[in-house]
Scaffold this motif. Structure first.
Motif, PDB file in Angstrom:
ATOM      1  N   GLY A  49       1.174  -1.361  -0.032  1.00 15.66           N
ATOM      2  CA  GLY A  49      -0.294  -0.026  -0.152  1.00 15.66           C
ATOM      3  C   GLY A  49       0.775   1.189  -0.043  1.00 15.66           C
ATOM      4  O   GLY A  49       0.683   2.333  -1.373  1.00 15.66           O
ATOM      5  N   TYR A  50       1.429   1.145   1.119  1.00 15.88           N
ATOM      6  CA  TYR A  50       2.408   2.619   0.651  1.00 15.88           C
ATOM      7  C   TYR A  50       3.967   2.909  -0.112  1.00 15.88           C
ATOM      8  O   TYR A  50       3.325   3.879  -0.772  1.00 15.88           O
ATOM      9  CB  TYR A  50       3.580   2.200   1.483  1.00 15.88           C
ATOM     10  N   LEU A  51       4.300   0.965  -1.003  1.00 17.24           N
ATOM     11  CA  LEU A  51       4.536   1.625  -2.247  1.00 17.24           C
ATOM     12  C   LEU A  51       2.992   2.181  -3.330  1.00 17.24           C
ATOM     13  O   LEU A  51       3.826   2.771  -4.429  1.00 17.24           O
ATOM     14  CB  LEU A  51       5.225   0.050  -3.366  1.00 17.24           C
ATOM     15  N   ALA A  52       2.484   1.716  -3.158  1.00 18.20           N
ATOM     16  CA  ALA A  52       1.708   1.921  -4.489  1.00 18.20           C
ATOM     17  C   ALA A  52       1.545   3.548  -4.545  1.00 18.20           C
ATOM     18  O   ALA A  52       1.449   4.389  -4.967  1.00 18.20           O
ATOM     19  CB  ALA A  52       0.127   1.602  -4.469  1.00 18.20           C
ATOM     20  N   ARG A  58       4.914   9.673  -7.169  1.00 19.48           N
ATOM     21  CA  ARG A  58       5.382  10.306  -8.202  1.00 19.48           C
ATOM     22  C   ARG A  58       5.000  10.348  -9.477  1.00 19.48           C
ATOM     23  O   ARG A  58       5.909  11.581  -9.999  1.00 19.48           O
ATOM     24  CB  ARG A  58       7.316   8.947  -8.336  1.00 19.48           C
ATOM     25  N   ALA A  59       4.585   9.931  -9.864  1.00 18.95           N
ATOM     26  CA  ALA A  59       3.449   9.712 -11.010  1.00 18.95           C
ATOM     27  C   ALA A  59       3.196  10.843 -10.805  1.00 18.95           C
ATOM     28  O   ALA A  59       3.011  11.950 -12.010  1.00 18.95           O
ATOM     29  CB  ALA A  59       2.242   9.214 -11.322  1.00 18.95           C
ATOM     30  N   SER A  62       5.274  14.974  -6.544  1.00 16.99           N
ATOM     31  CA  SER A  62       5.010  15.079  -5.610  1.00 16.99           C
ATOM     32  C   SER A  62       6.455  14.623  -4.658  1.00 16.99           C
ATOM     33  O   SER A  62       6.764  13.075  -5.394  1.00 16.99           O
ATOM     34  CB  SER A  62       3.449  14.607  -5.148  1.00 16.99           C
ATOM     35  N   ALA A  63       7.123  15.178  -4.002  1.00 15.43           N
ATOM     36  CA  ALA A  63       7.641  15.043  -3.172  1.00 15.43           C
ATOM     37  C   ALA A  63       7.685  14.897  -1.511  1.00 15.43           C
ATOM     38  O   ALA A  63       9.016  14.861  -0.764  1.00 15.43           O
ATOM     39  CB  ALA A  63       8.942  15.736  -3.514  1.00 15.43           C
ATOM     40  N   ARG A  64       6.309  14.812  -1.315  1.00 15.39           N
ATOM     41  CA  ARG A  64       5.775  15.542   0.053  1.00 15.39           C
ATOM     42  C   ARG A  64       6.035  14.081   0.662  1.00 15.39           C
ATOM     43  O   ARG A  64       5.523  12.608  -0.263  1.00 15.39           O
ATOM     44  CB  ARG A  64       4.150  15.277  -0.019  1.00 15.39           C
ATOM     45  N   PRO A  65       5.980  13.704   2.065  1.00 20.17           N
ATOM     46  CA  PRO A  65       5.795  12.997   2.413  1.00 20.17           C
ATOM     47  C   PRO A  65       4.930  12.016   2.963  1.00 20.17           C
ATOM     48  O   PRO A  65       3.925  12.941   2.580  1.00 20.17           O
ATOM     49  CB  PRO A  65       7.156  12.738   3.867  1.00 20.17           C
ATOM     50  N   GLY A 181      -1.090   2.602 -17.551  1.00 15.28           N
ATOM     51  CA  GLY A 181       0.593   1.992 -16.762  1.00 15.28           C
ATOM     52  C   GLY A 181       0.891   3.244 -16.366  1.00 15.28           C
ATOM     53  O   GLY A 181       0.310   4.433 -16.455  1.00 15.28           O
ATOM     54  N   PHE A 182       2.407   3.054 -15.183  1.00 16.92           N
ATOM     55  CA  PHE A 182       2.674   4.364 -14.841  1.00 16.92           C
ATOM     56  C   PHE A 182       2.527   5.651 -15.904  1.00 16.92           C
ATOM     57  O   PHE A 182       2.865   6.510 -14.859  1.00 16.92           O
ATOM     58  CB  PHE A 182       3.792   3.772 -14.137  1.00 16.92           C
ATOM     59  N   ASP A 183       3.530   5.153 -16.779  1.00 18.39           N
ATOM     60  CA  ASP A 183       3.404   6.787 -18.102  1.00 18.39           C
ATOM     61  C   ASP A 183       2.379   7.294 -18.001  1.00 18.39           C
ATOM     62  O   ASP A 183       2.250   8.476 -18.353  1.00 18.39           O
ATOM     63  CB  ASP A 183       4.470   6.042 -18.684  1.00 18.39           C
ATOM     64  N   GLY A 184       1.793   6.843 -18.455  1.00 16.89           N
ATOM     65  CA  GLY A 184       0.020   7.535 -18.091  1.00 16.89           C
ATOM     66  C   GLY A 184      -0.549   8.294 -17.057  1.00 16.89           C
ATOM     67  O   GLY A 184      -1.677   8.131 -17.602  1.00 16.89           O
ATOM     68  N   LEU A 185       0.286   7.683 -16.135  1.00 21.30           N
ATOM     69  CA  LEU A 185      -1.070   8.194 -14.654  1.00 21.30           C
ATOM     70  C   LEU A 185      -1.266   9.035 -14.014  1.00 21.30           C
ATOM     71  O   LEU A 185      -2.588   9.603 -14.374  1.00 21.30           O
ATOM     72  CB  LEU A 185      -0.506   7.084 -12.946  1.00 21.30           C
ATOM     73  N   GLU A 186      -0.179  10.010 -14.292  1.00 20.08           N
ATOM     74  CA  GLU A 186      -1.052  11.328 -14.157  1.00 20.08           C
ATOM     75  C   GLU A 186      -1.667  12.192 -15.452  1.00 20.08           C
ATOM     76  O   GLU A 186      -3.064  12.984 -14.927  1.00 20.08           O
ATOM     77  CB  GLU A 186       0.931  12.207 -14.567  1.00 20.08           C
ATOM     78  N   ALA A 187      -1.637  11.521 -16.568  1.00 23.91           N
ATOM     79  CA  ALA A 187      -2.438  12.505 -17.614  1.00 23.91           C
ATOM     80  C   ALA A 187      -4.010  12.264 -17.500  1.00 23.91           C
ATOM     81  O   ALA A 187      -4.899  12.936 -17.302  1.00 23.91           O
ATOM     82  CB  ALA A 187      -2.243  11.655 -18.734  1.00 23.91           C
ATOM     83  N   ALA A 188      -3.968  10.299 -17.367  1.00 25.56           N
ATOM     84  CA  ALA A 188      -5.487   9.854 -16.373  1.00 25.56           C
ATOM     85  C   ALA A 188      -5.985  10.444 -15.337  1.00 25.56           C
ATOM     86  O   ALA A 188      -7.074  10.965 -15.392  1.00 25.56           O
ATOM     87  CB  ALA A 188      -4.911   8.272 -16.262  1.00 25.56           C
ATOM     88  N   ILE A 189      -5.665  11.091 -14.263  1.00 25.97           N
ATOM     89  CA  ILE A 189      -5.565  11.415 -13.020  1.00 25.97           C
ATOM     90  C   ILE A 189      -6.036  13.084 -12.826  1.00 25.97           C
ATOM     91  O   ILE A 189      -7.618  13.547 -12.844  1.00 25.97           O
ATOM     92  CB  ILE A 189      -4.570  11.603 -11.690  1.00 25.97           C
TER      93      ILE A 189
END
Length: 196
Positions: A49-52, A58-59, A62-65, A181-189
Motif C-alpha cells: 500500500g505504501y509503495l502504491a 511520483r507520477a 510530488s515529493a511530499r512525505p 500504465g505508470f507512464d499514463g497515470l498523471e494524465a489519467a488523474i
C-alpha cells in the motif's frame, strides 16, 4: 522543541526526510537496518500500500512525505486530493489460488486531533486510483517492475453514485475505461479530475 500555538495545542515540527544513514544512539545499527527489518518485503499488504501511494506521488511529481492521518493519500500542488487503493493476486502467505482482487475502505471517517473522528464515513478524495500488482507467480513477481502494475482511475462522483464501501476489480474496470500504465497515470488523474 515543541511549538505551542496560541490556543494551547502542541504542534509537531516538520521532520526532514531520513537518508537511511542515521545511526541509533548506541549499537551498530541505523535507520536503514530498521527499514530492512520492517519493509524489506514489498509484497506485504501494508508495505505494498505504501509503495502504491509512493508510485502515485511520483507520477504526480510530488515529493511530499506520506501523512499517516490525512483523509487522502496524495495531493497535487493545486489541491487535487487523490486516494490510492491497492491489491495483488499474490500474498506473502501460502495460497491455494491467486487472491480475488477487491478494494476495501472506499469511505472513511475523517479524523482530526482537535475534533476527533467524524460521525459519518465519507468519500474524502476527488480522484481514486486503484493499483493492481499483476504478477501471477512468485517467480515473476517484481514490485519494482512498473510493467507489472496496472492502474485504474475513477472520479469521486462515480464512487458516490455506486455508493459502495468496497469494490471488485471487475466493477472498477467497468467504470474506469480500462487499465493504464505508470507512464499514463498523471494524465489519467488530470483527465478524470477535469470531468468530475
Amino acid at each position: 522543541m515543541n511549538e505551542e500555538t496560541g490556543d494551547g495545542w502542541i504542534t509537531p515540527p516538520s521532520v526532514p526526510p531520513l537518508t537511511g544513514t542515521e545511526q541509533f544512539s548506541t549499537g551498530d545499527f541505523g535507520v536503514v537496518d530498521f527499514w530492512r527489518f520492517a519493509m524489506s518485503d514489498l509484497k506485504m499488504n501494508n508495505v505494498r500500500g505504501y509503495l502504491a501511494e509512493f508510485l502515485v506521488h511520483r507520477a504526480l511529481g510530488s515529493a511530499r512525505p506520506r501523512e499517516e492521518w490525512a483523509g487522502h493519500d496524495a495531493e497535487t500542488s493545486d489541491g487535487l486530493r487523490v486516494e490510492v487503493k491497492t491489491s495483488a493476486y499474490l500474498q506473502v502467505w501460502e495460497q491455494r489460488h491467486p487472491s480475488t482482487i477487491r478494494f476495501e475502505g472506499l469511505r472513511s471517517k475523517l479524523w482530526s486531533p482537535r475534533t476527533g473522528q467524524a460521525d459519518k464515513a465519507t468519500y474524502n478524495a476527488d480522484v481514486y486510483v486503484f493499483a493492481v500488482q499483476t504478477a501471477r507467480s512468485h517467480e515473476e513477481y517484481d514490485p519494482l517492475d512498473l510493467d507489472q502494475w496496472e492502474f485504474h482511475v475513477l472520479a469521486r462522483s462515480i464512487l458516490v453514485a455506486l455508493n459502495q464501501q468496497s469494490m471488485a476489480l471487475s466493477t472498477v474496470r467497468k467504470h474506469s475505461g480500462g487499465a493504464i500504465g505508470f507512464d499514463g497515470l498523471e494524465a489519467a488523474i488530470r483527465a478524470v479530475s477535469a470531468c468530475s
